[in-house]
Scaffold this active site. Structure first.
Site, PDB file in Angstrom:
ATOM      1  N   MET A  34      31.231  34.409   0.088  1.00 17.09           N
ATOM      2  CA  MET A  34      31.676  35.731  -0.369  1.00 17.09           C
ATOM      3  C   MET A  34      30.697  36.255  -1.419  1.00 17.09           C
ATOM      4  O   MET A  34      31.034  37.141  -2.209  1.00 17.09           O
ATOM      5  CB  MET A  34      33.095  35.656  -0.928  1.00 17.09           C
ATOM      6  CG  MET A  34      34.114  35.249   0.154  1.00 17.09           C
ATOM      7  SD  MET A  34      35.771  35.865  -0.120  1.00 17.09           S
ATOM      8  CE  MET A  34      36.175  35.135  -1.694  1.00 17.09           C
ATOM      9  N   LEU A  37      26.434  34.165  -5.534  1.00 12.92           N
ATOM     10  CA  LEU A  37      25.938  32.828  -5.187  1.00 12.92           C
ATOM     11  C   LEU A  37      25.506  32.054  -6.428  1.00 12.92           C
ATOM     12  O   LEU A  37      24.889  32.590  -7.342  1.00 12.92           O
ATOM     13  CB  LEU A  37      24.772  32.960  -4.210  1.00 12.92           C
ATOM     14  CG  LEU A  37      25.099  33.705  -2.900  1.00 12.92           C
ATOM     15  CD1 LEU A  37      23.869  33.745  -1.999  1.00 12.92           C
ATOM     16  CD2 LEU A  37      26.284  33.079  -2.167  1.00 12.92           C
ATOM     17  N   HIS A  41      26.237  27.001  -3.834  1.00 11.78           N
ATOM     18  CA  HIS A  41      25.946  27.655  -2.544  1.00 11.78           C
ATOM     19  C   HIS A  41      24.549  27.268  -2.049  1.00 11.78           C
ATOM     20  O   HIS A  41      24.343  27.044  -0.860  1.00 11.78           O
ATOM     21  CB  HIS A  41      25.990  29.181  -2.690  1.00 11.78           C
ATOM     22  CG  HIS A  41      27.357  29.747  -2.908  1.00 11.78           C
ATOM     23  ND1 HIS A  41      27.718  30.374  -4.074  1.00 11.78           N
ATOM     24  CD2 HIS A  41      28.444  29.809  -2.103  1.00 11.78           C
ATOM     25  CE1 HIS A  41      28.962  30.798  -3.984  1.00 11.78           C
ATOM     26  NE2 HIS A  41      29.437  30.468  -2.801  1.00 11.78           N
ATOM     27  N   GLU A 152      33.007  20.836  -0.442  1.00  8.47           N
ATOM     28  CA  GLU A 152      34.225  20.030  -0.605  1.00  8.47           C
ATOM     29  C   GLU A 152      35.069  20.501  -1.778  1.00  8.47           C
ATOM     30  O   GLU A 152      36.202  20.084  -1.938  1.00  8.47           O
ATOM     31  CB  GLU A 152      33.855  18.558  -0.827  1.00  8.47           C
ATOM     32  CG  GLU A 152      33.556  17.832   0.453  1.00  8.47           C
ATOM     33  CD  GLU A 152      33.255  16.372   0.230  1.00  8.47           C
ATOM     34  OE1 GLU A 152      33.199  15.934  -0.945  1.00  8.47           O
ATOM     35  OE2 GLU A 152      33.061  15.667   1.234  1.00  8.47           O
ATOM     36  N   LYS A 153      34.496  21.369  -2.615  1.00  9.05           N
ATOM     37  CA  LYS A 153      35.289  21.886  -3.730  1.00  9.05           C
ATOM     38  C   LYS A 153      36.549  22.552  -3.203  1.00  9.05           C
ATOM     39  O   LYS A 153      37.630  22.403  -3.755  1.00  9.05           O
ATOM     40  CB  LYS A 153      34.470  22.876  -4.548  1.00  9.05           C
ATOM     41  CG  LYS A 153      35.181  23.309  -5.778  1.00  9.05           C
ATOM     42  CD  LYS A 153      34.852  24.718  -6.131  1.00  9.05           C
ATOM     43  CE  LYS A 153      36.015  25.296  -6.871  1.00  9.05           C
ATOM     44  NZ  LYS A 153      36.416  26.583  -6.348  1.00  9.05           N
ATOM     45  N   ARG A 191      34.183  32.294  -9.458  1.00  8.42           N
ATOM     46  CA  ARG A 191      35.202  32.788 -10.394  1.00  8.42           C
ATOM     47  C   ARG A 191      35.037  32.209 -11.795  1.00  8.42           C
ATOM     48  O   ARG A 191      35.725  32.659 -12.715  1.00  8.42           O
ATOM     49  CB  ARG A 191      36.601  32.485  -9.860  1.00  8.42           C
ATOM     50  CG  ARG A 191      36.989  33.369  -8.669  1.00  8.42           C
ATOM     51  CD  ARG A 191      38.460  33.200  -8.321  1.00  8.42           C
ATOM     52  NE  ARG A 191      38.915  34.182  -7.369  1.00  8.42           N
ATOM     53  CZ  ARG A 191      39.052  33.971  -6.049  1.00  8.42           C
ATOM     54  NH1 ARG A 191      38.746  32.804  -5.532  1.00  8.42           N
ATOM     55  NH2 ARG A 191      39.495  34.924  -5.255  1.00  8.42           N
TER      56      ARG A 191
HETATM   57  O1  PAF Z   1      34.861  29.750   0.486  1.00 11.69           O
HETATM   58  C1  PAF Z   1      34.620  30.974   0.604  1.00 11.69           C
HETATM   59  O2  PAF Z   1      33.727  31.528  -0.036  1.00 11.69           O
HETATM   60  C2  PAF Z   1      35.468  31.811   1.551  1.00 11.69           C
HETATM   61  O3  PAF Z   1      36.794  31.377   1.566  1.00 11.69           O
HETATM   62  C3  PAF Z   1      34.893  31.873   2.977  1.00 11.69           C
HETATM   63  C4  PAF Z   1      34.865  30.501   3.635  1.00 11.69           C
HETATM   64  C5  PAF Z   1      33.488  32.441   2.933  1.00 11.69           C
HETATM   65  C6  PAF Z   1      35.757  32.790   3.844  1.00 11.69           C
HETATM   66  O4  PAF Z   1      35.808  34.080   3.340  1.00 11.69           O
END
Ligand code: PAF
Length: 290
Positions: A34, A37, A41, A152-153, A191
């Protein structure tokens, strides 16, 4: 060395961009995100690159996994910075679909992974895993990857996706990658930027509590007692609300019996707790090996 990834925003352009690679027999590794990053990520992208010739990252803030009143409107959107980070790691292609591309007008198809979606986080965020399963299924159909990497978080999310892939017969290998942590053990999450300085200092406690709980389980202490202590420690550390501290079967996510684990028994410890307006989740292997 940086290499700008190719950017596509529509399904038609995505298919056109991937077509030659498919024809050439190249494997496609996919990381759905989402955005906003962070290093965690990037570690997922590197896993996808290690497994496949072509790496694809999607950035899409999925409205169906937010309930009314949750943080959809304020969720961090940092497209330029995200693209720069993806260039640094040499990602090949970034898919940035609009809401209309993911949910065409009049869309009526949802994916529900029943049972697994209704436990733990599913109790506190009943809409959440239905939104996740629906968007991930759609992204899988759009990208058609060979491998998809998830952190895995978000352990429950990973298990929900594994089950969806098995149930629907997607020919995709799901890879779970280790949680990426700050120096004090806090799991990296987009977040975390919501935390003020004081809450950020407290937040590291969540990982320490999980470590201590895992050690006590390994030493043969009863699950019930270990979970009670963990909850009390989080509350003392300043977490205003603890949604759950749980010891579950790692696959079914069903709660384990309250006594000590059997020798060699597999288990997962999971926690969700609030600091101010920020809900943090974390988890750890809680198996008793000997
Ligand atoms: O983990 C995330 O960032 C979201 O839940 C995902 C897997 C991209 C789905 O929107």
């Amino acid at each position: 060395m940086t290499k700008s990834p190719r950017i596509v925003r529509t399904l038609a352009d995505l298919r056109a961009a991937l077509h030659p690679h498919r024809l050439a027999g190249e494997r496609i590794g996919f990381v759905p995100t989402m955005g906003a990053l962070h290093d965690g990520h990037m570690s997922l992208v590197q896993r996808a690159q290690a497994a496949c010739g072509i790496s694809v990252v999607s950035i899409f803030v999925n409205p169906t996994q937010f309930a009314p009143g949750e943080d959809l409107d304020v969720y961090p959107r940092t497209e330029a910075a995200d693209l720069a980070r993806l260039a640094e790691v040499g990602c090949d292609l970034v898919y940035l679909p609009s809401v209309g591309e993911m949910y065409p007008e009049g869309s009526r198809t949802d994916v529900r992974v029943n049972g697994l979606s209704d436990l733990l986080d599913g109790i506190h965020r009943p809409h959440f895993f239905y939104g996740v399963a629906t968007v991930v299924a759609r992204l899988f159909i759009h990208v058609q990857p060979d491998v998809a990497v998830f952190g895995e978080k978000d352990y429950q999310q990973l298990q929900v996706i594994r089950r969806m892939v098995r149930d629907l017969g997607f020919a995709i290998e799901i890879v779970g990658a280790p949680t990426w942590r700050d120096a004090d053990g806090l799991a990296q999450s987009s977040r975390n930027t919501y935390l003020d300085r004081e809450d950020r200092r407290t937040a590291g406690a969540i990982n320490q509590v999980l470590h201590r709980a895992a050690c006590r389980l390994a030493a043969g202490r009863s699950g019930e007692e270990v979970l009670r202590e963990a909850r009390a420690t989080l509350e003392r550390a300043g977490f205003e609300r603890v949604d759950y501290v749980a010891l579950v079967d790692p696959d079914s996510l069903e709660a384990l019996a309250p006594g000590p684990l059997q020798r060699g028994q597999a288990a997962r410890l999971l926690v969700a707790a609030w600091l101010g307006q920020t809900r943090l989740i974390d988890n750890m292997d809680g198996s008793r090996r000997v």
